[in-house]
Design an enzyme around this catalytic site. Structure first.
Site, PDB file in Angstrom:
ATOM      1  N   ASP A  11      71.718  83.184  57.448  1.00  0.00           N
ATOM      2  CA  ASP A  11      70.954  83.973  57.632  1.00  0.00           C
ATOM      3  C   ASP A  11      70.263  83.330  58.429  1.00  0.00           C
ATOM      4  OD1 ASP A  11      68.376  85.078  55.558  1.00  0.00           O
ATOM      5  OD2 ASP A  11      68.522  85.606  57.490  1.00  0.00           O
ATOM      6  N   GLU A 107      73.349  88.640  57.707  1.00  0.00           N
ATOM      7  CA  GLU A 107      73.231  87.351  56.256  1.00  0.00           C
ATOM      8  C   GLU A 107      74.754  87.747  56.159  1.00  0.00           C
ATOM      9  OE1 GLU A 107      70.749  87.045  53.078  1.00  0.00           O
ATOM     10  OE2 GLU A 107      70.122  89.048  54.419  1.00  0.00           O
TER      11      GLU A 107
HETATM   12  N1  DCP Z   1      64.576  93.711  58.764  1.00  0.00           N
HETATM   13  C1  DCP Z   1      64.036  95.632  59.120  1.00  0.00           C
HETATM   14  N2  DCP Z   1      62.895  95.728  57.638  1.00  0.00           N
HETATM   15  C2  DCP Z   1      62.582  95.135  57.402  1.00  0.00           C
HETATM   16  C3  DCP Z   1      63.878  93.480  56.599  1.00  0.00           C
HETATM   17  C4  DCP Z   1      64.169  93.190  58.052  1.00  0.00           C
HETATM   18  O1  DCP Z   1      64.587  95.683  60.110  1.00  0.00           O
HETATM   19  N3  DCP Z   1      61.996  95.606  55.790  1.00  0.00           N
HETATM   20  C5  DCP Z   1      65.391  93.355  59.928  1.00  0.00           C
HETATM   21  C6  DCP Z   1      64.722  93.035  61.098  1.00  0.00           C
HETATM   22  C7  DCP Z   1      65.234  91.422  61.526  1.00  0.00           C
HETATM   23  C8  DCP Z   1      66.843  91.994  59.860  1.00  0.00           C
HETATM   24  O2  DCP Z   1      66.441  92.633  59.290  1.00  0.00           O
HETATM   25  O3  DCP Z   1      65.163  90.202  61.657  1.00  0.00           O
HETATM   26  C9  DCP Z   1      66.801  90.407  59.344  1.00  0.00           C
HETATM   27  O4  DCP Z   1      65.885  90.240  57.903  1.00  0.00           O
HETATM   28  P1  DCP Z   1      66.009  89.063  57.076  1.00  0.00           P
HETATM   29  O5  DCP Z   1      65.009  89.021  55.886  1.00  0.00           O
HETATM   30  O6  DCP Z   1      66.874  88.178  57.084  1.00  0.00           O
HETATM   31  O7  DCP Z   1      64.671  88.298  57.974  1.00  0.00           O
HETATM   32  P2  DCP Z   1      64.475  87.905  59.953  1.00  0.00           P
HETATM   33  O8  DCP Z   1      65.844  87.407  59.800  1.00  0.00           O
HETATM   34  O9  DCP Z   1      63.847  88.461  60.876  1.00  0.00           O
HETATM   35  O10 DCP Z   1      63.921  86.526  58.816  1.00  0.00           O
HETATM   36  P3  DCP Z   1      64.027  85.607  58.204  1.00  0.00           P
HETATM   37  O11 DCP Z   1      63.814  84.023  58.988  1.00  0.00           O
HETATM   38  O12 DCP Z   1      63.190  85.079  57.412  1.00  0.00           O
HETATM   39  O13 DCP Z   1      65.508  85.669  57.651  1.00  0.00           O
HETATM   40 MG    MG Z   2      67.455  86.142  58.803  1.00  0.00          MG
END
Ligand code: DCP
Ligand code: MG
Length: 366
Positions: A11, A107
């Site tokens: 991830d 992911e």
């Molecule tokens: N995303 C989105 N709307 C959401 C959740 C996520 O558009 N409600 C998008 C933005 C994130 C990407 O999907 O960058 C990946 O989601 P993740 O849940 O893996 O979150 P992040 O990668 O941003 O953070 P983490 O370090 O917690 O994985």
């Molecule tokens: Mg992520």
């Protein structure tokens, strides 16, 4: 039963925000919010770890994010770049195994039990993948290694950012016993509240319940929770298949009448989930289906097809509500609700008339 598989879950860390920080040195080390602007009704797609310290998180209205941290830098998403990085990391995964199941752009699960490089330890592969990703994209990822999907995903989340966590069969039970109840796959806010009110706060508490008790709480998912609490999850890593539909459904915690307010609340949640997953799959859909199962287990579905494909929560919701209006339940109580979008087309081919910014901003509208 034995599970001798080697599963990795990868991830990316603060994915969209990290890409923005990578490409614009002025954003490095700063609270960065990717999504709609605070003046709009848009939402936060994600934010940098610096912004998370202020309590900002995905799906929060940008207005609230601004209130929590007025110094945060708001940037619009650049989906093209995220997709490019996503393709790159997938290419890296396929160097090690063909059993890759992407869950979203950033992911994926990998089954490396039999891998292309004959590497004995999954942990070695996870390290190599993290290094490849850093070298080739300049971004960090977190990895989880275990013997099934559920534990591998928990592991990757355990030590973010840039973490590598291994859960061995020997450690699994202790890890799960301490795990807060809301971290169990499929436990949302509502279920988590119900469980906490009954004194079930972690995996240990969950493991004390009999199958019968679990079935009363989780209905047909009871047995699956019995297994998860014991670290058992035989779901295979399923390589990518072309999706035919994207749906979400839920068995209600108590039966409802069709005109109960809770019905619309639940449908809103389902529309949101379908919209979110549709966005991730880079699809749009032309057919919207509402499914209702009654207390006597009879089931009806109502569908409508539209000329221009849709994907946002607002659009899906309008059609679902129209379908609902034409359902005559004759006082029968509802036990399950479902929403599905089908007849899917690639969003890349359909984005000619709508800018990406309008698209992301519209996701939470209505
Ligand atoms: N995303 C989105 N709307 C959401 C959740 C996520 O558009 N409600 C998008 C933005 C994130 C990407 O999907 O960058 C990946 O989601 P993740 O849940 O893996 O979150 P992040 O990668 O941003 O953070 P983490 O370090 O917690 O994985
Ligand atoms: Mg992520």
């Amino acid at each position: 039963m034995n599970d001798n598989r080697k599963i990795i879950h990868i991830d990316m860390d603060a994915f969209y925000a990290s890409v923005e920080q990578r490409d614009n040195p002025a954003l490095k080390g700063k609270p960065v919010v990717v999504g709609g602007s605070p003046e709009s009704r848009g939402v936060v797609a994600t934010c940098s770890y610096e912004a998370r310290k202020f309590g900002i998180h995905s799906a929060m209205p940008s207005k609230i994010a601004y209130k929590r941290c007025p110094y945060a830098i708001f940037v619009r998403p650049r989906f093209d770049e995220y997709q490019r990085v996503s393709r790159k990391i997938r290419e890296i995964f396929y160097r090690y195994t063909d059993l890759v199941e992407p869950l979203s752009l950033d992911e994926a699960y990998l089954d490396v039990t039999d891998n292309k490089k004959n590497i004995e330890y999954a942990t070695t592969i996870a390290k190599m993948i993290k290094n490849d990703i850093l070298r080739e994209t300049n971004l960090t990822a977190s990895a989880g290694v275990s013997y099934n999907k559920f534990l591998a995903k928990l592991a990757s989340d355990y030590n973010k950012p840039s973490g590598l966590t291994v859960i061995t069969p020997k450690d699994a039970q202790e890890f799960l016993d301490k795990l807060p109840i809301n971290k169990f796959f499929g436990v949302g806010k509502v279920t988590s509240r119900i469980l906490k009110n009954s004194g079930i706060n972690n995996g240990y508490d969950l493991r004390q319940l009999s199958i019968h008790e679990l079935e009363q709480i989780f209905k047909n998912r009871g047995y699956s929770f019995y297994q998860l609490a014991r670290g058992i999850d035989f779901r295979p890593v399923e390589p990518y298949r072309e999706r035919k539909s994207i749906g979400a459904e839920t068995t209600l915690s108590h039966n409802l009448n069709i005109d109960d307010e809770e019905v619309t609340e639940i449908l809103d949640g389902l529309c949101e989930e379908v919209a979110y997953r549709t966005k991730y799959s880079e699809k749009l859909g032309k057919t919207i289906t509402l499914k209702i199962k009654y207390e006597d287990f009879t089931q009806i579905t109502r569908s409508i097809s539209v000329e221009h494909p849709i994907c946002t929560q607002g659009d899906i919701r309008i059609h679902v509500y129209n379908l609902l209006k034409n359902v005559h339940s004759e006082n029968r109580q509802i036990r399950l609700l479902g929403v599905t979008l089908s007849n899917l087309v690639d969003s890349k081919d359909e984005f000619t008339n709508i800018t990406i910014f309008e698209y992301i901003d519209s996701i939470k509208k209505i």
